[in-house]
Motif scaffolding. Sequence first.
Motif, PDB file in Angstrom:
ATOM      1  N   UNK A 166       0.822  -1.153  -0.086  1.00 61.26           N
ATOM      2  CA  UNK A 166       0.105  -0.016   0.059  1.00 61.26           C
ATOM      3  C   UNK A 166       0.665   1.213  -0.077  1.00 61.26           C
ATOM      4  N   UNK A 167       1.958   1.209   1.002  1.00 67.19           N
ATOM      5  CA  UNK A 167       2.886   2.426   0.686  1.00 67.19           C
ATOM      6  C   UNK A 167       3.399   2.443  -0.435  1.00 67.19           C
ATOM      7  N   UNK A 168       3.953   1.420  -1.232  1.00 70.14           N
ATOM      8  CA  UNK A 168       4.727   1.538  -2.375  1.00 70.14           C
ATOM      9  C   UNK A 168       3.808   2.104  -3.578  1.00 70.14           C
ATOM     10  N   UNK A 169       2.552   1.507  -3.564  1.00 70.17           N
ATOM     11  CA  UNK A 169       1.555   1.959  -4.522  1.00 70.17           C
ATOM     12  C   UNK A 169       0.990   3.281  -4.402  1.00 70.17           C
ATOM     13  N   UNK A 170       1.074   3.830  -3.381  1.00 75.94           N
ATOM     14  CA  UNK A 170       0.706   5.186  -2.847  1.00 75.94           C
ATOM     15  C   UNK A 170       1.850   6.037  -3.127  1.00 75.94           C
ATOM     16  N   UNK A 171       3.118   5.752  -2.947  1.00 77.71           N
ATOM     17  CA  UNK A 171       4.156   6.584  -3.186  1.00 77.71           C
ATOM     18  C   UNK A 171       4.350   6.704  -4.830  1.00 77.71           C
ATOM     19  N   UNK A 172       4.003   5.499  -5.550  1.00 69.56           N
ATOM     20  CA  UNK A 172       4.114   5.397  -6.997  1.00 69.56           C
ATOM     21  C   UNK A 172       3.122   6.322  -7.515  1.00 69.56           C
ATOM     22  N   UNK A 173       1.767   6.715  -6.967  1.00 70.64           N
ATOM     23  CA  UNK A 173       0.695   7.212  -7.471  1.00 70.64           C
ATOM     24  C   UNK A 173      -0.216   6.247  -8.188  1.00 70.64           C
ATOM     25  N   UNK A 174      -0.200   5.009  -7.819  1.00 68.87           N
ATOM     26  CA  UNK A 174      -1.033   4.150  -8.248  1.00 68.87           C
ATOM     27  C   UNK A 174      -2.471   4.006  -7.408  1.00 68.87           C
ATOM     28  N   UNK A 175      -2.346   4.263  -6.366  1.00 67.73           N
ATOM     29  CA  UNK A 175      -3.204   4.251  -5.227  1.00 67.73           C
ATOM     30  C   UNK A 175      -3.073   5.661  -4.495  1.00 67.73           C
ATOM     31  N   UNK A 176      -4.328   5.923  -4.136  1.00 68.85           N
ATOM     32  CA  UNK A 176      -4.738   7.470  -3.289  1.00 68.85           C
ATOM     33  C   UNK A 176      -5.093   6.920  -2.031  1.00 68.85           C
ATOM     34  N   UNK A 177      -4.552   7.469  -0.990  1.00 72.02           N
ATOM     35  CA  UNK A 177      -4.828   7.199   0.478  1.00 72.02           C
ATOM     36  C   UNK A 177      -5.744   8.496   0.941  1.00 72.02           C
ATOM     37  N   UNK A 178      -6.822   8.209   1.338  1.00 71.52           N
ATOM     38  CA  UNK A 178      -7.793   9.348   1.942  1.00 71.52           C
ATOM     39  C   UNK A 178      -7.905   9.019   3.388  1.00 71.52           C
ATOM     40  N   UNK A 179      -7.917   9.972   4.198  1.00 72.04           N
ATOM     41  CA  UNK A 179      -8.239  10.109   5.519  1.00 72.04           C
ATOM     42  C   UNK A 179      -9.307  11.140   6.053  1.00 72.04           C
ATOM     43  N   UNK A 180     -10.446  10.870   6.053  1.00 75.83           N
ATOM     44  CA  UNK A 180     -11.256  12.249   6.453  1.00 75.83           C
ATOM     45  C   UNK A 180     -11.122  12.049   7.816  1.00 75.83           C
ATOM     46  N   UNK A 181     -11.451  13.388   8.365  1.00 75.62           N
ATOM     47  CA  UNK A 181     -10.989  13.426   9.727  1.00 75.62           C
ATOM     48  C   UNK A 181     -11.805  12.580  10.735  1.00 75.62           C
ATOM     49  N   UNK A 182     -11.147  12.076  11.639  1.00 80.79           N
ATOM     50  CA  UNK A 182     -11.740  11.113  12.512  1.00 80.79           C
ATOM     51  C   UNK A 182     -11.980   9.732  12.113  1.00 80.79           C
TER      52      UNK A 182
END
Length: 157
Positions: A58-74
């Motif tokens: 997940x970290x590698x894919x996010x860093x590469x721009x293939x996956x987006x990490x979203x974290x709404x408040x709370x």
Amino acid sequence: MTSDFEAQLRAVSLRVTRPRVAVLAALRQHPHVDTDTVIGLVRAHHPAVSHQAVYDVLRALTDAGLVRRIQPAGATARYEVRVADNHHHVVCRSCGAIADVDCAVGHAPCLTAPGDHGFVVDEAEVVYWGVCPDCATHRTSPSSASSASSASSEGSR
């Protein structure tokens, strides 16, 4: 579909591995899921893949721009493979369901900051909050209204 994932990985200079392909497949079928859900989805088909391997992917894919990490408040972090645009999200305050919302206005970054302080803005992150249709129906159903009424009358005794 697997060859599509392989091409995506190669395009960003990542080695094609079974865990990476499995994570991309899980996220394509189940957008906006948290890490534990991704682990469960991947391990359902590949039991030997470790928890740490999924975190690393997940970290590698996010860093590469293939996956987006979203974290709404709370909320816990969620992941999605829709990365080619600057879309937004709507989050249910009751159950936490998340859905995509297309760009608010115009082209990315969708919103123009009136005072950008000299920054070159390339993305706008907007989270809409509300109640999803399922939770809204549950809140207004006759049985939930009578339950709430009897609970409040019991609390005043």
